[in-house]
Scaffold this motif. Structure first.
Motif, PDB file in Angstrom:
ATOM      1  N   UNK A   1      -8.588 -46.749-106.384  1.00 31.83           N
ATOM      2  CA  UNK A   1     -10.186 -46.732-106.706  1.00 31.83           C
ATOM      3  C   UNK A   1     -11.012 -47.447-105.897  1.00 31.83           C
ATOM      4  N   UNK A   2     -10.308 -48.133-104.890  1.00 31.65           N
ATOM      5  CA  UNK A   2     -11.281 -48.664-103.851  1.00 31.65           C
ATOM      6  C   UNK A   2     -12.154 -48.106-103.095  1.00 31.65           C
ATOM      7  N   UNK A   3     -11.922 -46.732-103.021  1.00 34.67           N
ATOM      8  CA  UNK A   3     -12.618 -45.844-102.384  1.00 34.67           C
ATOM      9  C   UNK A   3     -14.052 -45.087-103.342  1.00 34.67           C
TER      10      UNK A   3
ATOM     11  N   UNK B   1     -14.307 -37.254-121.883  1.00 36.17           N
ATOM     12  CA  UNK B   1     -13.179 -36.605-120.953  1.00 36.17           C
ATOM     13  C   UNK B   1     -14.211 -36.187-119.509  1.00 36.17           C
ATOM     14  N   UNK B   2     -15.257 -35.527-119.858  1.00 32.86           N
ATOM     15  CA  UNK B   2     -15.951 -35.138-118.408  1.00 32.86           C
ATOM     16  C   UNK B   2     -16.338 -36.435-117.535  1.00 32.86           C
ATOM     17  N   UNK B   3     -16.753 -37.332-118.166  1.00 31.13           N
ATOM     18  CA  UNK B   3     -17.193 -38.549-117.617  1.00 31.13           C
ATOM     19  C   UNK B   3     -15.799 -39.229-117.046  1.00 31.13           C
ATOM     20  N   UNK B   4     -15.006 -39.280-117.534  1.00 31.46           N
ATOM     21  CA  UNK B   4     -13.557 -39.697-117.115  1.00 31.46           C
ATOM     22  C   UNK B   4     -12.867 -38.964-115.634  1.00 31.46           C
ATOM     23  N   UNK B   5     -13.025 -37.781-115.920  1.00 29.32           N
ATOM     24  CA  UNK B   5     -12.220 -36.929-115.079  1.00 29.32           C
ATOM     25  C   UNK B   5     -12.432 -37.373-113.452  1.00 29.32           C
ATOM     26  N   UNK B   6     -13.585 -37.496-113.043  1.00 30.07           N
ATOM     27  CA  UNK B   6     -13.619 -37.705-111.630  1.00 30.07           C
ATOM     28  C   UNK B   6     -12.915 -39.122-111.315  1.00 30.07           C
ATOM     29  N   UNK B   7     -13.224 -40.227-112.051  1.00 34.74           N
ATOM     30  CA  UNK B   7     -12.312 -41.567-111.811  1.00 34.74           C
ATOM     31  C   UNK B   7     -10.929 -41.331-111.832  1.00 34.74           C
TER      32      UNK B   7
END
Length: 294
Positions: free
Chosen positions: A23-25, A147-153
């Motif tokens: 997640x550093x990027x 779920x939608x908010x988490x997906x990208x992370x």
């Protein structure tokens, strides 16, 4: 979520550290915390910001991942004096990646909902190797919006995300998955006892098992139906699973015959033979008498 906001990660152990490193990027930055301050040092050197508590993480992050040891630590991170709930703004999503009791996940989701904090249970599968490679599977119990908010992370450290249902469903799915995992380990130990008694090189046999499972998919190869109900004779699956049944009952019977000759007890193999056809959803084919054709 907005990619201009930082993401948070609490718990930087064997699994959490490589997940957080990926997640550093994240465009908005990464803020991390661990009970052992030295655990954050490599990530800080790579560009993350260290927080002195989970509460401090929640003061700036909209999505926070938690990967700690057990239920007690999860509860402390979320609801303790220096926990996330003390500073999280309404709309914050807290994803619990630890494998905990389903009741703990649902209780925390219920208790923090009035504050506008969405608790997501999102245990992972794939081990430390998957965490380093960014190829974990994540089993998510969440509202559709969370779920939608988490997906990208999650996509930064996972290659498969399953929305299992509402909070608690991710944990239920993970427990079912791990049931298969550890029962299979017990079966592997039983198979090794038979092979050892038969004079087979166990290390070389292990190579064969890993090779063929990579090709066939292992136990997951039969997990393609949406139900465990009996298969109707006119269902296209009936012929496929009947063929699997015939092969499995034959080979289990032959293995049990060899075990009897060698004096090796195979309790899981006996249970497997007794329940194999029913588990597949088709009637018995090969005789359930050990090693004998009908």
């Amino acid at each position: 979520m907005s990619s201009s906001k930082p993401v948070g990660f609490v718990g930087l152990g064997q699994m959490g550290a490589p997940m957080a490193r990926r997640l550093l990027d994240w465009p908005g930055g990464l803020v991390v915390h661990d009970a052992r301050p030295e655990a954050a040092t490599p990530l800080v050197a790579a560009g993350a910001r260290a927080a002195g508590s989970a509460r401090e993480v929640a003061a700036s992050a909209e999505v926070i991942s938690v990967m700690v040891r057990d239920d007690a630590q999860v509860i402390e991170v979320l609801c303790g004096p220096e926990g996330v709930a003390g500073s999280a703004a309404p709309g914050t999503v807290v994803a619990i990646h630890s494998t905990i009791a389903e009741s703990t996940a649902t209780r925390l989701a219920r208790e923090l909902a009035p504050a506008g904090i969405e608790v997501v249970d999102a245990p992972v599968s794939g081990g430390a190797i998957g965490a380093h490679q960014g190829s974990l599977a994540v089993l998510v119990g969440a509202s559709e919006s969370a779920f939608q908010r988490c997906q990208e992370v999650f996509g930064y450290w996972s290659s498969l995300a399953m929305h299992a249902g509402p909070p608690g469903a991710g944990t239920r799915a993970k427990l079912a998955r791990n049931l298969l995992h550890f029962v299979a380990f017990t079966a592997a130990a039983e198979a090794q006892r038979l092979a050892e008694a038969a004079g087979i090189d166990l290390v070389e046999l292990g190579k064969v098992v890993r090779h063929s499972d990579a090709v066939t998919g292992g136990p997951g190869a039969i997990m393609l139906r949406p139900t465990t109900a009996a298969v109707a004779p006119d269902d296209p699956w009936f012929g496929i699973l009947s063929h699997v049944r015939d092969l499995g009952e034959k080979d289990l019977g032959l293995a049990l015959r060899l075990a009897a000759e060698l004096g090796v007890d195979l309790p899981l193999a006996r249970l497997a033979l007794d329940g194999f056809a029913a588990g597949l959803g088709v009637g018995p084919g090969w005789s359930t008498v050990e090693g004998e054709a009908p």
